[in-house]
Motif scaffolding. Sequence first.
Motif, PDB file in Angstrom:
ATOM      1  N   PHE A   1       0.873  -1.547   0.765  1.00  0.00           N
ATOM      2  CA  PHE A   1       0.240   0.013  -0.018  1.00  0.00           C
ATOM      3  C   PHE A   1       0.897   1.224  -0.317  1.00  0.00           C
ATOM      4  N   THR A   2      -0.073   2.836  -0.326  1.00  0.00           N
ATOM      5  CA  THR A   2       0.709   3.437  -0.539  1.00  0.00           C
ATOM      6  C   THR A   2       0.740   4.078   1.048  1.00  0.00           C
ATOM      7  N   GLN A   3       0.784   5.740   1.664  1.00  0.00           N
ATOM      8  CA  GLN A   3       0.571   6.200   2.983  1.00  0.00           C
ATOM      9  C   GLN A   3      -1.082   6.860   2.492  1.00  0.00           C
ATOM     10  N   VAL A   4      -1.136   6.886   1.180  1.00  0.00           N
ATOM     11  CA  VAL A   4      -2.102   7.480   0.814  1.00  0.00           C
ATOM     12  C   VAL A   4      -3.458   6.456   1.283  1.00  0.00           C
ATOM     13  N   GLU A   5      -3.331   5.091   0.445  1.00  0.00           N
ATOM     14  CA  GLU A   5      -4.107   4.344   0.701  1.00  0.00           C
ATOM     15  C   GLU A   5      -4.084   3.437   2.364  1.00  0.00           C
ATOM     16  N   LEU A   6      -2.849   3.956   3.074  1.00  0.00           N
ATOM     17  CA  LEU A   6      -3.348   3.307   3.559  1.00  0.00           C
ATOM     18  C   LEU A   6      -3.962   4.083   5.102  1.00  0.00           C
ATOM     19  N   ARG A   7      -4.001   5.454   5.078  1.00  0.00           N
ATOM     20  CA  ARG A   7      -4.396   6.641   5.272  1.00  0.00           C
ATOM     21  C   ARG A   7      -6.022   6.567   5.644  1.00  0.00           C
ATOM     22  N   SER A   8      -6.276   6.135   4.290  1.00  0.00           N
ATOM     23  CA  SER A   8      -8.005   5.843   3.754  1.00  0.00           C
ATOM     24  C   SER A   8      -8.527   4.253   4.048  1.00  0.00           C
TER      25      SER A   8
ATOM     26  N   ASN B   1     -13.260 -19.068  11.653  1.00  0.00           N
ATOM     27  CA  ASN B   1     -13.668 -18.361  13.077  1.00  0.00           C
ATOM     28  C   ASN B   1     -15.017 -17.047  13.145  1.00  0.00           C
ATOM     29  N   LEU B   2     -15.782 -17.431  12.725  1.00  0.00           N
ATOM     30  CA  LEU B   2     -16.440 -15.465  12.735  1.00  0.00           C
ATOM     31  C   LEU B   2     -16.576 -15.517  13.706  1.00  0.00           C
ATOM     32  N   ASN B   3     -15.847 -15.569  14.928  1.00  0.00           N
ATOM     33  CA  ASN B   3     -16.487 -15.033  16.245  1.00  0.00           C
ATOM     34  C   ASN B   3     -14.952 -13.806  16.705  1.00  0.00           C
ATOM     35  N   ASP B   4     -13.857 -14.017  15.940  1.00  0.00           N
ATOM     36  CA  ASP B   4     -12.620 -13.508  16.519  1.00  0.00           C
ATOM     37  C   ASP B   4     -12.785 -11.814  15.920  1.00  0.00           C
ATOM     38  N   GLU B   5     -12.102 -11.008  16.827  1.00  0.00           N
ATOM     39  CA  GLU B   5     -11.903  -9.976  17.023  1.00  0.00           C
ATOM     40  C   GLU B   5     -11.211  -9.105  16.083  1.00  0.00           C
ATOM     41  N   VAL B   6     -11.711  -8.489  15.009  1.00  0.00           N
ATOM     42  CA  VAL B   6     -10.378  -8.028  13.644  1.00  0.00           C
ATOM     43  C   VAL B   6      -9.624  -6.605  13.977  1.00  0.00           C
ATOM     44  N   ASP B   7      -7.770  -7.292  13.792  1.00  0.00           N
ATOM     45  CA  ASP B   7      -7.380  -5.391  14.077  1.00  0.00           C
ATOM     46  C   ASP B   7      -6.931  -4.783  12.356  1.00  0.00           C
ATOM     47  N   PHE B   8      -6.163  -4.399  12.347  1.00  0.00           N
ATOM     48  CA  PHE B   8      -6.737  -2.758  11.422  1.00  0.00           C
ATOM     49  C   PHE B   8      -5.316  -4.328   9.592  1.00  0.00           C
ATOM     50  N   GLU B   9      -4.196  -4.813  10.517  1.00  0.00           N
ATOM     51  CA  GLU B   9      -3.796  -5.785  10.429  1.00  0.00           C
ATOM     52  C   GLU B   9      -4.404  -6.928   8.933  1.00  0.00           C
ATOM     53  N   PHE B  10      -5.219  -7.221  10.259  1.00  0.00           N
ATOM     54  CA  PHE B  10      -6.440  -8.102   9.437  1.00  0.00           C
ATOM     55  C   PHE B  10      -6.844  -8.243   8.310  1.00  0.00           C
ATOM     56  N   TYR B  11      -7.452  -6.614   9.008  1.00  0.00           N
ATOM     57  CA  TYR B  11      -8.632  -6.175   8.165  1.00  0.00           C
ATOM     58  C   TYR B  11      -7.667  -5.955   6.929  1.00  0.00           C
ATOM     59  N   LEU B  12      -6.419  -5.632   6.603  1.00  0.00           N
ATOM     60  CA  LEU B  12      -5.579  -5.957   5.683  1.00  0.00           C
ATOM     61  C   LEU B  12      -5.563  -6.520   4.676  1.00  0.00           C
TER      62      LEU B  12
END
Length: 454
Positions: A18-25, A75-86
Amino acid sequence: MLGFVGILVSDPWLQNQFTQVELRSLKSHFTSMRRESGKLTVSDLASRMGKSKVVGDQNLSNEERASLIQSFHPNLNDEVDFEFYLRIYLNLQAHVNAIIGSGVKNSSAFLKAATTTLLHTISDSEKSSYVAHINNYLSGDEFLNKYLPINPSSNDLFEVAKDGVLLCKLINVAVPGTIDERAINTKSMLNPWERNENHTLCLNSAKAIGCTVVNIGTQDIIEGRRHLVLGVISQIIKIQLLADLNLKKTPQLVELVDDSKDVEELMSLSPEKILLRWMNFQLKKTEYKKTVTNFSSDVKEAEAYTNLLNVLAPEHKNPSKLPAKSPFQRANHVLEHADRMGCRRYLTAKDIVEGSPNLNLAFVAHIFQHRNGLSTKTKHISFLETLADDTQISREEKAFRFWINSFDSSMYINNVFEDLRDGWILLQTIDKVSPGIVNWKIASKPTLLLIDVD
């Protein structure tokens, strides 16, 4: 002055997608989704990503998105952090790209690349050509000689470019005098402030000479984001190679037109259009009947190149009487011909056959610099003598041109006297200096004049 750090993730591979622009978005979207209930689980992702239109909303239904996410992480109950989301974002985008057929095939078209490309790849062929160009033109530089020559098969280019010095020096090769080299920090160990000064200097200067500097900042250069850094280098080299395609430096170009009115039209063309016009002008002297309109699909068969080199350097043409049986064989003959002319540079036979637009343009521009086939005597000399040639005027024109070009890539001009005639860019410039001062409701944008490149 504080150095800009940007958004960082722990996995270097993930960071480089990702670029920084994409990461910020994406960070903004992620924060917004998590804010709804205080936390975000895998089961929440599909519906919330659909609401925020994060990825491929028109290509994936909520059901499809949910099914894909579950296949990535059951596992649908796991909590999502930012890196997992990426990571989920990358997987979904790859699936969407497969559906719409985009993939990464065109992601190395640097001069016109979309800013939303996810899987950032670079062309090894382009990288090798640009490294060879840098090794050739910067070999005598006192500061860079400890890093040169750069190995074209490695990624050393991006390491050398991290402090901004190489980019600044390359800009001065392309357009001499753009940067006062006393302003470049060239110590062996730069602190973050000095390094940021170099980056700001090179990015602003690149923009001033006509580069499109979008979605790239200090942090991207520091991290050696290859597709972004190579994109800037590609544009700088292009500007250098096309520098002679104007009447000031190559007055023989008036041979391409018939009268003074056509000369004025020629002066308004971009360097790429002039190069195409020159190529077609030479091809008309041969039996080749097609018109070349681009440096990609129109030259893939190598027939245009064969005819162009035969008319420019007939003494070096292939002595074999047997016609080439394939485009690849023909492309090899073209490069052998160019080698005998002393101008084989920038591309391989594979690049010709695949229609690499950047490398083909560089190749043709290099041929033009080496042997343009234009007469030194011309009937238009009387018209050219009326063009201003005062050193002071040229210096001031260059200063104003760079200043206007630094505002916005959509306002890019090649010549102050020619490109400001209709007043539109002057209005845009005034509005940049004093926002809101121009009443755009009563301004009338001039009609674009289309000029045939034949």
